[in-house]
Write a protein that holds these residues in place. Structure first.
Motif, PDB file in Angstrom:
ATOM      1  N   CYS A 151       0.834  -1.213   0.000  1.00  0.00           N
ATOM      2  CA  CYS A 151       0.000   0.000   0.000  1.00  0.00           C
ATOM      3  C   CYS A 151       0.864   1.257   0.000  1.00  0.00           C
ATOM      4  CB  CYS A 151      -0.924  -0.007   1.214  1.00  0.00           C
ATOM      5  SG  CYS A 151      -2.254  -1.227   1.133  1.00  0.00           S
ATOM      6  N   ALA A 152       1.968   1.224   0.754  1.00  0.00           N
ATOM      7  CA  ALA A 152       2.867   2.376   0.789  1.00  0.00           C
ATOM      8  C   ALA A 152       3.451   2.639  -0.585  1.00  0.00           C
ATOM      9  CB  ALA A 152       3.985   2.133   1.806  1.00  0.00           C
ATOM     10  N   ALA A 153       3.816   1.572  -1.306  1.00  0.00           N
ATOM     11  CA  ALA A 153       4.351   1.732  -2.657  1.00  0.00           C
ATOM     12  C   ALA A 153       3.315   2.382  -3.567  1.00  0.00           C
ATOM     13  CB  ALA A 153       4.776   0.380  -3.220  1.00  0.00           C
ATOM     14  N   ASP A 154       2.078   1.962  -3.431  1.00  0.00           N
ATOM     15  CA  ASP A 154       1.002   2.476  -4.282  1.00  0.00           C
ATOM     16  C   ASP A 154       0.682   3.936  -3.943  1.00  0.00           C
ATOM     17  OD1 ASP A 154      -1.012   2.355  -6.235  1.00  0.00           O
ATOM     18  OD2 ASP A 154      -2.522   1.804  -4.766  1.00  0.00           O
ATOM     19  N   ILE A 155       0.507   4.214  -2.656  1.00  0.00           N
ATOM     20  CA  ILE A 155       0.134   5.564  -2.225  1.00  0.00           C
ATOM     21  C   ILE A 155       1.281   6.543  -2.453  1.00  0.00           C
ATOM     22  CG2 ILE A 155      -0.512   6.967  -0.230  1.00  0.00           C
ATOM     23  CD1 ILE A 155      -1.947   4.454   0.854  1.00  0.00           C
ATOM     24  N   GLY A 156       2.501   6.121  -2.097  1.00  0.00           N
ATOM     25  CA  GLY A 156       3.657   6.986  -2.308  1.00  0.00           C
ATOM     26  C   GLY A 156       3.850   7.316  -3.772  1.00  0.00           C
ATOM     27  N   ALA A 157       3.645   6.322  -4.640  1.00  0.00           N
ATOM     28  CA  ALA A 157       3.785   6.554  -6.073  1.00  0.00           C
ATOM     29  C   ALA A 157       2.718   7.512  -6.589  1.00  0.00           C
ATOM     30  CB  ALA A 157       3.711   5.228  -6.823  1.00  0.00           C
ATOM     31  N   TYR A 158       1.511   7.383  -6.059  1.00  0.00           N
ATOM     32  CA  TYR A 158       0.416   8.246  -6.512  1.00  0.00           C
ATOM     33  C   TYR A 158       0.710   9.713  -6.201  1.00  0.00           C
ATOM     34  CZ  TYR A 158      -4.218  10.394  -6.686  1.00  0.00           C
ATOM     35  OH  TYR A 158      -5.273  11.232  -6.960  1.00  0.00           O
ATOM     36  N   PHE A 159       1.072   9.991  -4.966  1.00  0.00           N
ATOM     37  CA  PHE A 159       1.280  11.391  -4.567  1.00  0.00           C
ATOM     38  C   PHE A 159       2.585  11.951  -5.144  1.00  0.00           C
ATOM     39  CE2 PHE A 159      -1.830  10.177  -1.285  1.00  0.00           C
ATOM     40  CZ  PHE A 159      -2.715  11.229  -1.434  1.00  0.00           C
ATOM     41  N   ALA A 160       3.647  11.154  -5.167  1.00  0.00           N
ATOM     42  CA  ALA A 160       4.900  11.637  -5.748  1.00  0.00           C
ATOM     43  C   ALA A 160       4.731  11.850  -7.247  1.00  0.00           C
ATOM     44  CB  ALA A 160       6.025  10.639  -5.476  1.00  0.00           C
ATOM     45  N   GLY A 161       3.987  10.962  -7.889  1.00  0.00           N
ATOM     46  CA  GLY A 161       3.748  11.112  -9.320  1.00  0.00           C
ATOM     47  C   GLY A 161       2.955  12.362  -9.637  1.00  0.00           C
ATOM     48  N   ARG A 162       1.951  12.646  -8.830  1.00  0.00           N
ATOM     49  CA  ARG A 162       1.145  13.850  -9.052  1.00  0.00           C
ATOM     50  C   ARG A 162       1.956  15.122  -8.815  1.00  0.00           C
ATOM     51  NH1 ARG A 162      -5.116  13.934  -7.788  1.00  0.00           N
ATOM     52  NH2 ARG A 162      -4.548  16.075  -8.241  1.00  0.00           N
ATOM     53  N   ALA A 163       2.838  15.073  -7.837  1.00  0.00           N
ATOM     54  CA  ALA A 163       3.592  16.273  -7.488  1.00  0.00           C
ATOM     55  C   ALA A 163       4.807  16.487  -8.397  1.00  0.00           C
ATOM     56  CB  ALA A 163       4.051  16.190  -6.033  1.00  0.00           C
ATOM     57  N   PHE A 164       5.481  15.407  -8.772  1.00  0.00           N
ATOM     58  CA  PHE A 164       6.765  15.563  -9.458  1.00  0.00           C
ATOM     59  C   PHE A 164       6.862  14.804 -10.782  1.00  0.00           C
ATOM     60  CE2 PHE A 164       7.536  15.420  -4.795  1.00  0.00           C
ATOM     61  CZ  PHE A 164       7.842  16.762  -4.608  1.00  0.00           C
ATOM     62  N   GLY A 165       5.861  13.989 -11.108  1.00  0.00           N
ATOM     63  CA  GLY A 165       5.971  13.087 -12.242  1.00  0.00           C
ATOM     64  C   GLY A 165       6.170  13.766 -13.581  1.00  0.00           C
ATOM     65  N   GLN A 166       7.207  13.372 -14.299  1.00  0.00           N
ATOM     66  CA  GLN A 166       7.499  13.873 -15.641  1.00  0.00           C
ATOM     67  C   GLN A 166       7.932  12.756 -16.590  1.00  0.00           C
ATOM     68  OE1 GLN A 166      10.361  17.056 -15.367  1.00  0.00           O
ATOM     69  NE2 GLN A 166       8.932  18.478 -14.388  1.00  0.00           N
ATOM     70  N   ARG A 167       8.818  11.889 -16.122  1.00  0.00           N
ATOM     71  CA  ARG A 167       9.377  10.852 -16.986  1.00  0.00           C
ATOM     72  C   ARG A 167       8.525   9.590 -16.889  1.00  0.00           C
ATOM     73  NH1 ARG A 167      13.156  13.521 -14.210  1.00  0.00           N
ATOM     74  NH2 ARG A 167      14.831  14.590 -15.345  1.00  0.00           N
ATOM     75  N   LYS A 168       8.009   9.139 -18.020  1.00  0.00           N
ATOM     76  CA  LYS A 168       7.131   7.971 -18.049  1.00  0.00           C
ATOM     77  C   LYS A 168       7.913   6.704 -17.698  1.00  0.00           C
ATOM     78  CE  LYS A 168       3.527  10.305 -19.380  1.00  0.00           C
ATOM     79  NZ  LYS A 168       2.398  10.512 -18.465  1.00  0.00           N
TER      80      LYS A 168
END
Length: 272
Positions: A151-168
């Motif tokens: 769950c931490a991997a999923d939630i952390g990825a969601y919020f980090a991706g929304r805030a900083f995500g650029q590279r696919k």
């Protein structure tokens, strides 16, 4: 949609806790078996089986495989073989994702269902009834620790991706995922792994590194199911869970993370 997703997630979380900590061992193992049998029904759809009789036959065959795998892994050496083979499969799945994500055949997809579902069921069920080795880790708490890391991997990825995500991360499989999100997810996993290490009396440094490995496998599991769904032209594996799609959409990360997690803990003597 977000409210529905959150509500469904809360219900699933409550059911998980009740199942882990209140069910007797036999019934907990049976519950895991039921979950993965339903997962087999959905996987049949990814393999192109649409007619209920065909899907039912595939699901029944998978249920039998789960039972046989469970019985076979009564011997610790057999459990090690199955979990090692499962980890090898997920390495193959990673290479598949990297080099040939568009190459699929329906029969091969159905066969892959066995490699995805059976070892994960065995891993979770064996973890549920495990006994302490060194440290205090065992049984339901050790399963919950795995779920929290996933769950931490999923939630952390969601919020980090929304805030900083650029590279696919994997644009041909899951265009919404980014490298920044994946790194954020691993950072969250490291925190949960470290907290668990302290709680269970284990070496934090080793466990954090191990937890990050589990987190990486969880990402591979998520992407692999996305690959098979995309090949089958499916958005979700099913409609069982409002706001979440199918059951496979919720356990895809666990199917990859659980075998590595169980192999590491049983193999190191943390649990027996």
């Amino acid at each position: 949609m977000l409210r529905t997703r959150v509500l469904t997630g809360c219900i699933l979380g409550a059911l998980l806790l009740l199942g882990l900590f209140l069910l007797p061992p036999f019934w907990a193992v049976l519950a895991f078996g039921a979950v993965f049998t339903l997962g087999a029904w959905e996987w049949a759809g990814c393999g192109g089986l649409r007619a209920p009789p065909a899907r039912g036959a595939y699901t029944a065959a998978m249920a039998l495989l789960l039972l046989l795998s469970w019985r076979w892994t009564d011997a610790p050496e057999h459990l090690t073989v199955l979990l090692s083979a499962a980890c090898l499969w997920w390495v193959v799945a990673f290479l598949w994702l990297c080099f040939a994500p568009a190459r699929h055949q329906r029969l091969l997809t159905l066969v892959c269902g066995a490699a995805v579902l059976a070892p994960a069921f065995v891993a979770l069920a064996r973890l549920q009834i495990s006994q302490p080795g060194f440290g205090s880790a065992h049984g339901p708490p050790i399963v919950l620790w795995l779920v929290l890391m996933v769950c931490a991997a999923d939630i952390g990825a969601y919020f980090a991706g929304r805030a900083f995500g650029q590279r696919k991360l994997a644009p041909r499989v899951s265009p919404g995922k980014t490298w920044e999100g994946a790194l954020g997810g691993l950072a969250a996993v490291a925190v949960v792994a470290g907290c668990g290490a302290v709680y269970f009396g284990l070496s934090p440094g080793i466990i954090v590194a191990f937890g990050c490995g589990v987190g990486i496998f969880s990402v591979i599991g998520d992407l692999t199911e996305s690959m098979f769904k995309r090949a089958a032209a499916l958005k979700d594996s099913g409609t069982l869970l409002p706001g979440h799609g199918g059951l496979l959409d919720r356990i895809d990360s666990v199917t990859a993370a659980a075998p590595l997690y169980a192999l590491g803990l049983f193999g190191s003597g943390v649990i027996a």
